[in-house]
Write a protein that holds these residues in place. Structure first.
Motif, PDB file in Angstrom:
ATOM      1  N   THR A 188       0.846  -1.195   0.000  1.00  0.00           N
ATOM      2  CA  THR A 188       0.000   0.000   0.000  1.00  0.00           C
ATOM      3  C   THR A 188       0.877   1.239   0.000  1.00  0.00           C
ATOM      4  O   THR A 188       1.947   1.258   0.617  1.00  0.00           O
ATOM      5  CB  THR A 188      -0.933   0.061   1.226  1.00  0.00           C
ATOM      6  N   TRP A 211       0.264   5.364   0.696  1.00  0.00           N
ATOM      7  CA  TRP A 211      -0.652   6.458   1.030  1.00  0.00           C
ATOM      8  C   TRP A 211      -0.276   7.672   0.193  1.00  0.00           C
ATOM      9  O   TRP A 211       0.850   8.171   0.258  1.00  0.00           O
ATOM     10  CB  TRP A 211      -0.585   6.802   2.515  1.00  0.00           C
ATOM     11  N   ALA A 234      -7.770  10.243   1.405  1.00  0.00           N
ATOM     12  CA  ALA A 234      -8.246   8.854   1.382  1.00  0.00           C
ATOM     13  C   ALA A 234      -7.733   8.091   0.176  1.00  0.00           C
ATOM     14  O   ALA A 234      -8.236   7.004  -0.132  1.00  0.00           O
ATOM     15  CB  ALA A 234      -9.773   8.829   1.402  1.00  0.00           C
ATOM     16  N   VAL A 294      -5.318   5.733  -1.510  1.00  0.00           N
ATOM     17  CA  VAL A 294      -4.338   4.688  -1.205  1.00  0.00           C
ATOM     18  C   VAL A 294      -4.188   3.805  -2.438  1.00  0.00           C
ATOM     19  O   VAL A 294      -5.181   3.317  -2.985  1.00  0.00           O
ATOM     20  CB  VAL A 294      -4.777   3.839   0.004  1.00  0.00           C
ATOM     21  N   LEU A 344      -7.917   0.563   6.135  1.00  0.00           N
ATOM     22  CA  LEU A 344      -7.621   1.939   5.752  1.00  0.00           C
ATOM     23  C   LEU A 344      -8.653   2.793   6.474  1.00  0.00           C
ATOM     24  O   LEU A 344      -9.803   2.881   6.062  1.00  0.00           O
ATOM     25  CB  LEU A 344      -7.723   2.105   4.232  1.00  0.00           C
ATOM     26  N   LEU A 395      -3.893   1.467   8.675  1.00  0.00           N
ATOM     27  CA  LEU A 395      -3.261   2.642   8.087  1.00  0.00           C
ATOM     28  C   LEU A 395      -4.182   3.827   8.306  1.00  0.00           C
ATOM     29  O   LEU A 395      -5.350   3.803   7.894  1.00  0.00           O
ATOM     30  CB  LEU A 395      -3.012   2.424   6.596  1.00  0.00           C
ATOM     31  N   ILE A 450      -5.747   7.261   7.476  1.00  0.00           N
ATOM     32  CA  ILE A 450      -5.946   8.081   6.276  1.00  0.00           C
ATOM     33  C   ILE A 450      -6.854   9.259   6.628  1.00  0.00           C
ATOM     34  O   ILE A 450      -7.273   9.425   7.770  1.00  0.00           O
ATOM     35  CB  ILE A 450      -6.550   7.255   5.115  1.00  0.00           C
ATOM     36  N   HIS A 451      -7.143  10.111   5.620  1.00  0.00           N
ATOM     37  CA  HIS A 451      -8.121  11.198   5.791  1.00  0.00           C
ATOM     38  C   HIS A 451      -7.667  12.185   6.873  1.00  0.00           C
ATOM     39  O   HIS A 451      -8.434  12.602   7.728  1.00  0.00           O
ATOM     40  CB  HIS A 451      -9.497  10.591   6.142  1.00  0.00           C
ATOM     41  N   THR A 473      -4.204  16.463   4.903  1.00  0.00           N
ATOM     42  CA  THR A 473      -4.098  16.782   3.477  1.00  0.00           C
ATOM     43  C   THR A 473      -4.941  17.994   3.104  1.00  0.00           C
ATOM     44  O   THR A 473      -4.506  18.845   2.330  1.00  0.00           O
ATOM     45  CB  THR A 473      -4.524  15.572   2.624  1.00  0.00           C
ATOM     46  N   THR A 486       1.628   7.373   8.481  1.00  0.00           N
ATOM     47  CA  THR A 486       2.818   7.554   7.649  1.00  0.00           C
ATOM     48  C   THR A 486       2.882   8.936   7.010  1.00  0.00           C
ATOM     49  O   THR A 486       1.933   9.724   7.056  1.00  0.00           O
ATOM     50  CB  THR A 486       2.847   6.503   6.526  1.00  0.00           C
ATOM     51  N   VAL A 513       3.101  11.122   3.466  1.00  0.00           N
ATOM     52  CA  VAL A 513       2.514  10.953   2.139  1.00  0.00           C
ATOM     53  C   VAL A 513       3.591  10.385   1.211  1.00  0.00           C
ATOM     54  O   VAL A 513       4.705  10.899   1.145  1.00  0.00           O
ATOM     55  CB  VAL A 513       2.000  12.295   1.582  1.00  0.00           C
ATOM     56  N   HIS A 558       5.217   3.714   1.892  1.00  0.00           N
ATOM     57  CA  HIS A 558       4.579   2.458   1.516  1.00  0.00           C
ATOM     58  C   HIS A 558       5.109   1.325   2.382  1.00  0.00           C
ATOM     59  O   HIS A 558       6.176   1.417   2.987  1.00  0.00           O
ATOM     60  CB  HIS A 558       4.806   2.160   0.030  1.00  0.00           C
TER      61      HIS A 558
END
Length: 343
Positions: free
Chosen positions: A87, A89, A93, A95, A262, A297, A299-300, A303, A335, A337, A340
């Motif tokens: 994966t 990121w 959202a 991925v 995720l 992981l 996310i969101h 960003t 993580t 951006v 992986h």
């Protein structure tokens, strides 16, 4: 490639009435139940409260904390992922899920702003690890719902022109995808799946809402998804955009082995407004435990500025919640951006 559409035994239609969609788990435990509208499944906030928050946010000054760092990627970095699932990121959202020659991406958004217009709306806070045109060939897109920070027209149209991948969307989102140039669009209800020779995508519940204008609220469905890779027999749960509710345990009852979640961890303050649509970091970690998954992981977050929390507050609070639950650090990935890992 052949595609087989399936219905799981749990399939039901309690969440739609032929015109609009609704959540089916009642109000959040911390919400005022007297403000809950059963027909729409919405909390009826006072218009003045909502307008005041939007106004204050528009006037908001510089936030504290740091956005995630960006690790630049080249085309070559993503061309040979290896035999193990990997994966990457890519911010918010988005991925990228890779194994061998297979490339699947969730909610691809690379825009500088996420709104109906390019000159206004939430601005991207961090850079891009890679530009859209340098991504490897995309075989499939999994799209959770039609909000602009998840279904961004410019990015999607570019992928449609270049690769025309298969696209998996919740009910009534297919028209938007076709307008952007996609021809292989699979529109799914909760507890429906599409199976191919190399992967299976299962549409699952989420607690959220939809809309791209002031007049189309909840006219399209929102969802989470299970992405199952046939070669490795790995299962990746993409939570989409969601509040906390019993749907996580319902999903765990059906999928006994989830290798990676995720999970959104940002856009959760103020809680009086966000708790019906977005998990907090504490709830994200609890959802991870509900799912009985191996890894998570985050996310969101970091960003786009969508809520009131500081820039790195989601990361710090998620790590703190994981520590309170004694979750081993190797299981939790918050993580940069472009970072992986294989699993």
């Amino acid at each position: 490639m052949t595609y087989e559409i399936l219905k799981l035994p749990q399939y039901h239609t309690k969440h739609h009435n032929g015109r609009r969609f609704r959540n089916i788990w009642g109000p959040h435990s911390d919400s005022d139940a007297t403000r809950f509208d059963e027909a729409s499944s919405d909390i009826r906030h006072r218009a003045l409260d909502v307008a005041s928050w939007i106004f204050r946010k528009g006037l908001g000054g510089q936030k504290s904390g740091k956005v995630p760092a960006v690790l630049p990627l080249t085309k070559a970095d993503l061309e040979q992922p290896g035999d193990l699932p990997r994966t990457v990121w890519l911010g918010h959202a988005a991925v990228l899920i890779q194994q061998g020659d297979l490339n699947i991406i969730t909610d691809p958004v690379f825009a500088d702003r996420v709104s109906p217009v390019k000159f206004a709306g939430p601005r991207r806070l961090c850079g891009r690890a890679i530009e859209t045109h340098d991504l490897p060939r995309i075989d499939a897109i999994v799209l959770s719902h039609n909000h602009y920070d998840h279904a961004e027209a410019e990015t999607l149209a570019g992928l449609a022109r270049r690769d025309n991948p298969a696209v998996y969307v919740p009910l009534r989102v297919a028209a938007l995808m076709r307008s952007l140039g996609f021809t292989r669009v699979f529109e799914l209800d909760w507890w429906q799946a599409v199976e191919t020779e190399s992967y299976k995508v299962t549409c699952l519940p989420a607690k959220h809402f939809s809309g791209r204008s002031a007049t189309d609220r909840n006219e399209t469905l929102w969802a989470s998804f299970m992405i199952s890779l046939c070669e490795s027999n790995k299962h990746i749960y993409f939570a989409g955009d969601t509040a906390y509710s019993p749907h996580f345990t319902e999903i765990a009852d059906v999928f006994e082995s989830i290798d990676l979640t995720l999970m959104p961890i940002g856009a959760y303050l103020p809680r009086w407004f966000m708790r019906e649509v977005h998990v907090s970091p504490d709830e994200a970690v609890q959802a991870f435990l509900d799912l009985k998954a191996t890894r998570m992981l985050g996310i969101h977050w970091g960003t786009y500025d969508l809520a009131d929390e500081d820039l790195d507050q989601p990361r710090l609070e998620t790590l703190a919640a994981a520590e309170r639950h004694a979750i081993d650090k190797s299981r939790l990935h918050i993580t940069d951006v472009g970072a992986h890992f294989t699993f």
